[in-house]
Design a protein around this motif. Structure first.
Motif, PDB file in Angstrom:
ATOM      1  N   ILE A  42       0.870  -1.170   0.000  1.00 14.36           N
ATOM      2  CA  ILE A  42       0.000   0.000   0.000  1.00 14.36           C
ATOM      3  C   ILE A  42       0.912   1.226   0.000  1.00 14.36           C
ATOM      4  O   ILE A  42       1.595   1.509   0.996  1.00 14.36           O
ATOM      5  CB  ILE A  42      -0.928   0.013   1.234  1.00 14.36           C
ATOM      6  N   LEU A  43       0.925   1.918  -1.106  1.00 15.85           N
ATOM      7  CA  LEU A  43       1.812   3.073  -1.254  1.00 15.85           C
ATOM      8  C   LEU A  43       1.174   4.316  -0.641  1.00 15.85           C
ATOM      9  O   LEU A  43       0.024   4.656  -0.939  1.00 15.85           O
ATOM     10  CB  LEU A  43       2.081   3.306  -2.746  1.00 15.85           C
ATOM     11  N   GLY A  44       1.919   4.972   0.222  1.00 19.68           N
ATOM     12  CA  GLY A  44       1.534   6.290   0.730  1.00 19.68           C
ATOM     13  C   GLY A  44       2.529   7.307   0.212  1.00 19.68           C
ATOM     14  O   GLY A  44       3.696   6.976  -0.013  1.00 19.68           O
ATOM     15  N   LEU A  45       2.085   8.540   0.044  1.00 17.21           N
ATOM     16  CA  LEU A  45       2.937   9.522  -0.643  1.00 17.21           C
ATOM     17  C   LEU A  45       3.780  10.363   0.317  1.00 17.21           C
ATOM     18  O   LEU A  45       4.622  11.142  -0.130  1.00 17.21           O
ATOM     19  CB  LEU A  45       2.068  10.432  -1.513  1.00 17.21           C
ATOM     20  N   HIS A  46       3.527  10.253   1.595  1.00 14.81           N
ATOM     21  CA  HIS A  46       4.358  10.912   2.598  1.00 14.81           C
ATOM     22  C   HIS A  46       4.428   9.973   3.788  1.00 14.81           C
ATOM     23  O   HIS A  46       3.427   9.342   4.143  1.00 14.81           O
ATOM     24  CB  HIS A  46       3.757  12.269   3.017  1.00 14.81           C
ATOM     25  N   GLU A  47       5.592   9.890   4.419  1.00 14.89           N
ATOM     26  CA  GLU A  47       5.784   8.854   5.440  1.00 14.89           C
ATOM     27  C   GLU A  47       4.915   9.060   6.675  1.00 14.89           C
ATOM     28  O   GLU A  47       4.588   8.099   7.372  1.00 14.89           O
ATOM     29  CB  GLU A  47       7.258   8.756   5.824  1.00 14.89           C
ATOM     30  N   GLY A  48       4.546  10.313   6.962  1.00 17.79           N
ATOM     31  CA  GLY A  48       3.622  10.530   8.071  1.00 17.79           C
ATOM     32  C   GLY A  48       2.298   9.843   7.778  1.00 17.79           C
ATOM     33  O   GLY A  48       1.696   9.207   8.659  1.00 17.79           O
ATOM     34  N   ALA A  49       1.855   9.950   6.541  1.00 17.89           N
ATOM     35  CA  ALA A  49       0.607   9.296   6.140  1.00 17.89           C
ATOM     36  C   ALA A  49       0.775   7.778   6.109  1.00 17.89           C
ATOM     37  O   ALA A  49      -0.121   7.036   6.520  1.00 17.89           O
ATOM     38  CB  ALA A  49       0.161   9.813   4.777  1.00 17.89           C
ATOM     39  N   VAL A  50       1.929   7.305   5.648  1.00 15.05           N
ATOM     40  CA  VAL A  50       2.181   5.856   5.614  1.00 15.05           C
ATOM     41  C   VAL A  50       2.065   5.282   7.032  1.00 15.05           C
ATOM     42  O   VAL A  50       1.369   4.289   7.278  1.00 15.05           O
ATOM     43  CB  VAL A  50       3.597   5.571   5.050  1.00 15.05           C
ATOM     44  N   LEU A  51       2.752   5.942   7.961  1.00 16.03           N
ATOM     45  CA  LEU A  51       2.776   5.458   9.345  1.00 16.03           C
ATOM     46  C   LEU A  51       1.366   5.471   9.946  1.00 16.03           C
ATOM     47  O   LEU A  51       0.940   4.503  10.596  1.00 16.03           O
ATOM     48  CB  LEU A  51       3.743   6.367  10.138  1.00 16.03           C
ATOM     49  N   GLY A  80       6.853  12.153  13.687  1.00 15.84           N
ATOM     50  CA  GLY A  80       5.767  12.887  14.338  1.00 15.84           C
ATOM     51  C   GLY A  80       4.546  11.998  14.508  1.00 15.84           C
ATOM     52  O   GLY A  80       3.929  11.937  15.574  1.00 15.84           O
ATOM     53  N   ALA A  81       4.249  11.258  13.443  1.00 19.74           N
ATOM     54  CA  ALA A  81       3.101  10.341  13.513  1.00 19.74           C
ATOM     55  C   ALA A  81       3.358   9.232  14.530  1.00 19.74           C
ATOM     56  O   ALA A  81       2.441   8.753  15.198  1.00 19.74           O
ATOM     57  CB  ALA A  81       2.824   9.757  12.133  1.00 19.74           C
TER      58      ALA A  81
END
Ligand code: TZD
Ligand code: CA
Length: 528
Positions: A42-51, A80-81
Motif C-alpha cells: 500500500i503506497l503512501g505519498l508521505h511517510e507521516g501518512a504511511v505510518l 511525528g506520527a
C-alpha cells in the motif's frame, strides 16, 4: 539455500504481516523486488501518512502492522506520527532501508548514520542487525517485542545488500516460534479488589483505551451494572471503551488536575482500568484526588504503572481482570442509575453548520456500527454529547495529539474493516498534515468517508489562547483552503456543503456510493 529476503518474507507471512505500508527509495528496492505475490503493498505519498495508515490498520485489526520507509529521511518524516503510535500502543514494525553495509561509515548519500538510535526515544526497541545472517532473527525479535504487553512500535534498519545474502539454515526455526503470555492477578489480589469495591460507599469507574483495545467493553458494562456505578472515560481519550448511551456513562473526564478531582468529588473508591493515571493536558494544578478517595489502577503497561504519581497499581491483562472482577463482585443494591434523556437540542443559525448539529446528522444517518476516526480538535464536547457509540472499535483519536493521524488512519482503518463504514471527522487544520492519504484511498478504492469541518481556524489553539491568556498570536487561522479541489486533484469525489439539509443529502449518497468521498462542511466556530 534460501536468501535473507526469502526467509524474511516467510517470517512476515507466518506472522500475518502480508500488507506492507510503504514509501520506497533506492535503499528499499532490493527488499521490494523479492516481494511474493501473496503480499500487497500500500503506497503512501508521505511517510507521516504511511505510518498513520498502518496505525489505523493495526488499531482495527488489533494485530501488528508492517511499515517500510526510506532511510533516515523517510523515517524522520514518520516520527511525528509515531508519537501517536507510542501512546496508542500500536505494534508497528517499522523498517527502513539502509545503504550498503560497507559504505555506511563513509556517510555516503542515503546512509542512515547511527540508525539504531534514530527512533530510540520513541520506539520500544530499535536495531540494525550486526550482519546479514541476523536479519531474519532481528525481524522476529522486532515483531515479538512489539506485541508483548505494553505493546508499541519497533524499528529495524536493514542494509540493502543484506537481502541477497544466504540465510543460515537454522533460521527456519523462527517461522514457528510463538511467545505466550499468561500473567493474571492472583485469587488473593482479585479478592482484595472485590472487598474494596463491595465495601465502597460510592465507587466510580474510569476507563481508558486499553479496555477497547482488549475487547473488554462488555466486561466493563457488566461491572458497571453490578456496581451501579458511574463511568467516565479517562482524559485525552484515544478510543471509546464504554457505550455512550449507557445509564452509567458520564462522559470524558477533564484533562486538568484540579478539574478532574473536582469531577470525581464524593467517590471513595476510583477504579481506573486500561488508562494511564492520567493523560492530563491543560495545566490546572490542584489535588490529584478528592477528599477521602482511594485510586486503584489496573494497566497492562508496566511503564504506565511505574510513572503514575499516585494510586495503587496492578499490572495485569485488561479483559481477564475486568472479567474476573465483574464475575465475582456481588451486585449492589444502590439506586439504579437513570437512562440518559434525549440528546441535547441542536440548531444552526446563520452561515455554516454548528458542529453539534453536524454530529447529530452523522449519528442519524450513519450505520450504527460505523467507525469514527476523529481529528477535529475543538469539537470534543459536541461530539461526546451527540454520538451513540456502543460497539468495540468505534472511535479513534490521535493518542499523543499529533495531528496528521486522522485522515490517513481513517484510510488504514477502512482497509482493515471492509464491513464497517469508516468516517473521518477531520478539522480543516488537521487535514493538511495527512492530506496525501486521499491519493491512497483513491488509488486502492478504499471507500472511506472524510468529513472536513471547515471553520477557517485552529480552533483548539484559540481555546488555549483563552486558557493561557496569550490573546491574539500569529498563526491561528487557516483561511482559503479549498478541500474539494485538493481532493479532486488526488482523485477523490468531493462535495462542499454549508447547510444541514444539504449535508444530510450528500452524506447519504456518500454512504451508498461505496467509494472514497470527501465532504467539506462549512462549520461555525464558537469560542470554547
Ligand atoms: N502540529 C502537530 C503535528 N500536532 C499538533 N497537535 C499541533 C501542531 C498543534 N495543534 C493542536 O494541538 S490543535 C491544532 C493545532 C495546530 C488545531 C487543529 O485545527 P483543526 O481543528 O482545524 O484541525 P479545530 O476544531 O479548528 O481546532
Ligand atoms: Ca479548524
Amino acid at each position: 539455500m534460501a536468501t535473507v529476503s526469502e526467509v524474511t518474507y516467510d517470517l512476515l507471512r507466518a506472522r500475518g504481516l502480508t500488507t506492507v505500508f510503504g514509501n520506497p527509495g533506492s535503499n528499499e528496492l532490493p527488499f521490494l523486488s523479492g516481494m511474493p505475490d501473496d503480499f500487497r503493498y500500500i503506497l503512501g505519498l508521505h511517510e507521516g501518512a504511511v505510518l498513520s495508515m498502518a496505525d489505523g490498520y493495526s488499531l482495527v485489526t488489533g494485530e501488528a502492522a508492517f511499515v517500510n520507509l526510506h532511510a533516515a529521511s523517510g523515517s524522520g518524516n514518520a516520527m511525528g506520527a509515531l508519537t501517536n503510535s507510542v501512546y496508542s500502543h500500536s505494534p508497528l514494525v517499522v523498517t527502513a532501508g539502509q545503504q550498503v553495509r560497507s559504505t555506511i561509515g563513509q556517510e555516503v548519500m542515503l546512509s542512515n548514520v547511527d540508525a539504531g538510535t534514530l527512533m530510540k526515544p520513541l520506539v520500544k526497541w530499535s536495531s540494525e542487525p550486526t550482519c546479514p545472517e541476523d536479519v531474519p532473527r532481528t525481524m522476529s525479535q522486532a515483531i515479538h517485542t512489539a506485541l508483548q504487553p505494553g505493546r508499541g512500535p519497533v524499528y529495524v534498519s536493514v542494509p540493502y545488500d543484506d537481502w541477497a545474502a544466504d540465510a543460515p539454515s537454522e533460521t527456519a526455526h523462527l517461522l514457528d516460534r510463538e511467545v505466550h503470555g499468561a500473567a493474571v492477578l492472583s485469587e488473593n489480589q482479585i479478592g482484595n479488589l472485590i472487598d474494596l469495591l463491595e465495601g465502597a460507599t460510592n465507587p466510580a469507574l474510569v476507563l481508558g483505551p486499553a479496555v477497547d483495545a482488549d475487547h473488554a467493553n462488555t466486561h466493563a458494562v457488566e461491572l458497571a451494572d453490578k456496581l451501579r456505578a458511574p463511568v467516565w472515560i479517562a482524559p485525552s481519550p484515544s478510543r471509546c471503551p464504554f457505550p455512550t448511551r449507557h445509564p452509567s456513562f458520564r462522559g470524558v473526564l477533564p484533562a486538568g488536575v484540579a478539574d478532574l478531582s473536582a469531577t470525581l468529588a464524593g467517590h471513595d473508591v476510583i477504579l481506573v482500568v486500561g488508562a494511564p493515571v492520567f493523560r492530563y493536558h491543560q495545566y490546572v494544578p490542584g489535588r490529584y484526588l478528592p477528599d477521602g478517595a482511594r485510586l486503584i489502577h489496573i494497566t497492562d503497561d508496566p511503564g504506565e504503572a511505574a510513572r503514575a504519581p499516585f494510586g495503587q497499581a496492578y499490572v495485569a491483562p485488561i479483559a481477564a481482570t475486568l472479567d474476573a472482577l465483574a464475575s465475582a463482585v456481588t451486585p449492589s443494591n444502590r439506586a439504579l442509575l437513570p437512562h440518559p434523556g434525549e440528546f441535547p437540542a441542536v440548531e444552526s443559525t446563520g452561515a455554516g453548520i454548528d458542529p453539534a448539529h453536524l454530529f447529530a446528522l452523522v449519528r442519524a444517518n450513519a450505520p450504527h456500527d460505523a467507525v469514527y476516526v476523529n481529528e477535529s480538535t475543538s469539537t470534543g464536547d459536541a461530539f461526546w454529547s451527540q454520538m451513540d457509540l456502543s460497539q468495540q472499535g468505534s472511535y479513534f483519536f490521535p493518542a499523543s495529539g499529533g495531528l496528521g493521524f486522522g485522515l490517513p488512519a481513517a484510510v488504514g482503518a477502512q482497509l482493515a474493516a471492509p464491513h464497517r463504514q469508516v468516517i473521518g471527522l477531520i478539522g480543516d487544520g488537521s487535514a493538511n498534515y495527512g492530506i496525501t492519504a486521499l491519493w491512497t484511498a483513491a488509488r486502492y478504492r478504499i471507500p472511506v468517508i472524510i468529513i472536513i469541518l471547515k471553520n477557517g481556524t485552529y480552533g483548539a489553539l484559540r481555546g488555549f489562547s483563552t486558557i493561557l491568556g496569550t490573546g491574539e498570536t500569529p498563526g491561528l487561522d487557516v483561511p482559503g483552503i479549498d478541500f474539494v479541489r485538493i481532493a479532486e486533484g488526488y482523485g477523490v469525489h468531493s462535495h462542499a456543503v454549508d447547510a444541514p439539509e444539504d449535508f444530510a443529502t450528500v452524506f447519504k449518497s456518500a454512504l451508498a456510493a461505496g467509494e472514497p468521498t470527501l465532504i467539506e462542511v462549512q462549520t461555525t466556530f464558537g469560542q470554547p
